[in-house]
Write an enzyme that holds these catalytic residues in place. Structure first.
Site, PDB file in Angstrom:
ATOM      1  N   CYS A 332     -34.557  11.507 -37.242  1.00 19.05           N
ATOM      2  CA  CYS A 332     -36.016  11.186 -37.554  1.00 19.05           C
ATOM      3  C   CYS A 332     -36.522  12.002 -38.893  1.00 19.05           C
ATOM      4  CB  CYS A 332     -36.854  11.725 -36.575  1.00 19.05           C
ATOM      5  SG  CYS A 332     -38.691  11.013 -36.461  1.00 19.05           S
ATOM      6  N   HIS A 440     -34.594   8.942 -31.315  1.00 14.45           N
ATOM      7  CA  HIS A 440     -34.321  10.162 -30.550  1.00 14.45           C
ATOM      8  C   HIS A 440     -33.789   9.738 -29.167  1.00 14.45           C
ATOM      9  CE1 HIS A 440     -37.081  12.553 -32.887  1.00 14.45           C
ATOM     10  NE2 HIS A 440     -37.906  11.687 -32.998  1.00 14.45           N
TER      11      HIS A 440
END
Length: 506
Positions: A332, A440
């Site tokens: 991310c 994630h």
């Protein structure tokens, strides 16, 4: 009629979240439909529900302990700090606005009605609700607009059990002081105390317990020992306390760069649980030695953390480690930092900034946040240490406000399935020494994790570990161990009685 109990603490990080998960597990084991609830959560560890709503990780793992699917109603307000003074406000799983602390304090009364409605709707569907407070109910400067501690207990009309951490010292002062600062009606709501994180012979506490019960009139329901269970932490306090600085010798050492605004460090729990992996959180350049993989984690303020990397010397240390042939991975915000260029007119307003340059990518921030669970497939051909992961299915979730475009020299790392469409995600260099993704929870996919760890083992000339570690089974065992310990050390029958016989203070 739905029963409820609320755990509040004498301070942050006293163990409320874990004990709440333990109660959820106990009630689930006893055949009761149970749900967790925390009206307001301040944390950078968040997850995504099946319907694409963002909520705190603590309530997600509490829901897992209760054997149910996470529901955003379990955490209607999520505050995600973006700086020392501001936070992103997430209401019912979607970004509402950014506010400073004073503005949010003024805004809180407007949330009461919505929080109560959400709580009541949840209570209609379950036999027991296990509520969790935040910090301490004795924050007297915040009491008049409280929506998460005694203010929430009042809305839910439920009893409170106070949790105190003996490991930090001063446990009896913390119990007495907290109760002394409460209004009488609030004190009358507290029906028990749990002393948590005790090490040693509990007999040494007996005289103190007798005195604190005499002084406060509140019974101590149990003394929980320091438990060696592997469960998620709600926020970065655990990192600040060095909880995750592993010392056990393992074949593979993975360094996680501890960014100032690190988010979703729960991404690495499954890695840390691997029997041959040691996780080290790194804050200083000189500590980045003798590692097999470096990971830049998620960040709530990408450019601010990128500036910190450079100012602290960590950027140079990461680049030097990469030049020595150690793979570097980004997730991310960490993925964005690994690129050539970041264009941010949204999060920080700093405009165009250079990244670390390990991936030839350009990231542009956007106003809208992507929040979704996804299934994905790793690319059919992956280089180096990632080769064994080629073609494997993975599952995870996205939480980001940017789009990253690959330039020459980068290959797609995986393909996501979103809304019936195939979407490319992530980037990897031809030698595999730089790899990034927005996904994630990637390491919760057991086969993928074992493949990449075995890839790291192969780089060191070590034989592969043939047994695939099942993280879901591992978590279930941890929940059961926690419940077993709580039944042994806490008067659970008394907690049932407290819930069943509770009457609101007059």
């Amino acid at each position: 009629m739905t029963q409820a109990v609320m755990l509040q603490g004498t301070a942050s990080d006293v163990g409320k979240s874990v004990l709440a998960a333990g109660l959820c597990r106990i009630f689930y084991q006893d055949g009761l439909r149970t749900a967790p609830f925390k009206s307001q959560n301040m944390a950078l560890n968040s997850g995504i529900t099946p319907d694409g709503k963002e909520m705190g990780r603590a309530q997600i793992f509490q829901a897992e302990a209760a054997g149910i699917t996470p529901d955003v109603r379990m955490n209607p307000v999520l505050l995600k700090p973006t700086s020392d003074r501001q936070a992103q406000v997430v209401l019912m799983g979607k970004v509402a606005t950014n506010m400073d602390a004073v503005s949010y304090h003024d805004y809180k009364p407007r949330l009461r009605e919505q929080i109560l409605a959400v709580y009541n709707s949840l209570a209609q569907e379950y036999d027991v609700i296990v509520l969790e407070g935040a910090g301490s109910p004795a924050e007297i400067n915040l009491r008049d607009r409280d929506i998460v501690n005694m203010g929430m207990a009042e809305m839910a009309q439920c009893p409170v059990i106070l949790v105190a951490d003996i490991d930090r010292g001063g446990v009896f002062a913390a119990i007495y002081g907290t109760l002394a600062l409460l209004h009488k009606q609030e004190r009358d709501r507290v029906k028990g105390v749990i002393i948590n994180k005790f090490r040693g012979d509990v007999a040494l506490l007996y005289s103190g317990i007798e005195q604190i019960e005499s002084l406060t009139g509140v019974p101590v329901l149990g003394v929980m020992p320091w438990l060696d269970v592997d469960l998620e932490d709600e926020d970065g306090v655990a990192l600040q306390n060095d909880k995750y600085r592993g010392n056990a010798p393992r074949d593979i050492t993975i360094a996680i760069v501890q960014l100032p605004h690190i988010s979703n460090f729960t991404d690495f729990n499954a890695l840390a649980a691997q029997p041959d992996v040691r996780i080290r959180y790194i804050r200083r350049p000189e500590a980045l030695t003798d590692v097999d993989l470096v990971i830049l984690p998620g960040s709530k303020n990408t450019l601010s953390d990128l500036a910190w990397l450079r100012e602290s010397g960590m950027a140079d240390a990461v680049l030097q480690t990469h030049r020595q042939g150690v793979p570097v991975m980004g997730i991310c915000g960490g993925y964005q930092m690994l690129g050539d260029t970041i264009v941010d007119e949204v999060e920080s307003g700093l405009g165009t900034q250079p990244g670390l340059g390990l991936l030839n990518t350009i990231t542009r921030f956007a106003q809208d946040k992507t929040t979704t669970q996804v299934n994905a497939t790793m690319s059919d051909e992956l280089p180096g240490w990632l080769a064994a992961a080629a073609g494997l299915p993975v599952r995870g979730y996205e939480i980001h406000m940017g789009e990253t475009v690959l330039q020459e020299g980068c290959c797609t790392a995986m393909t996501l399935q979103k809304n019936g469409c195939s979407v490319a995600d992530g980037a990897v260099t031809a030698d595999g020494l730089a790899f990034g993704t927005y996904l994630h929870g990637l390491f919760d996919s057991d086969a993928f994790t074992r493949a990449v760890v075995n890839g790291l083992r192969a780089r060191k000339g070590l034989a592969p570990w043939e047994t695939t570690f099942c993280y879901a089974e591992h978590k279930a065992r941890q929940f059961d161990l926690l419940a077993e310990a709580m039944r042994q050390h806490i008067d659970i029958d008394k907690i049932y009685t407290i819930m069943q016989q509770y009457q609101e203070p007059v």
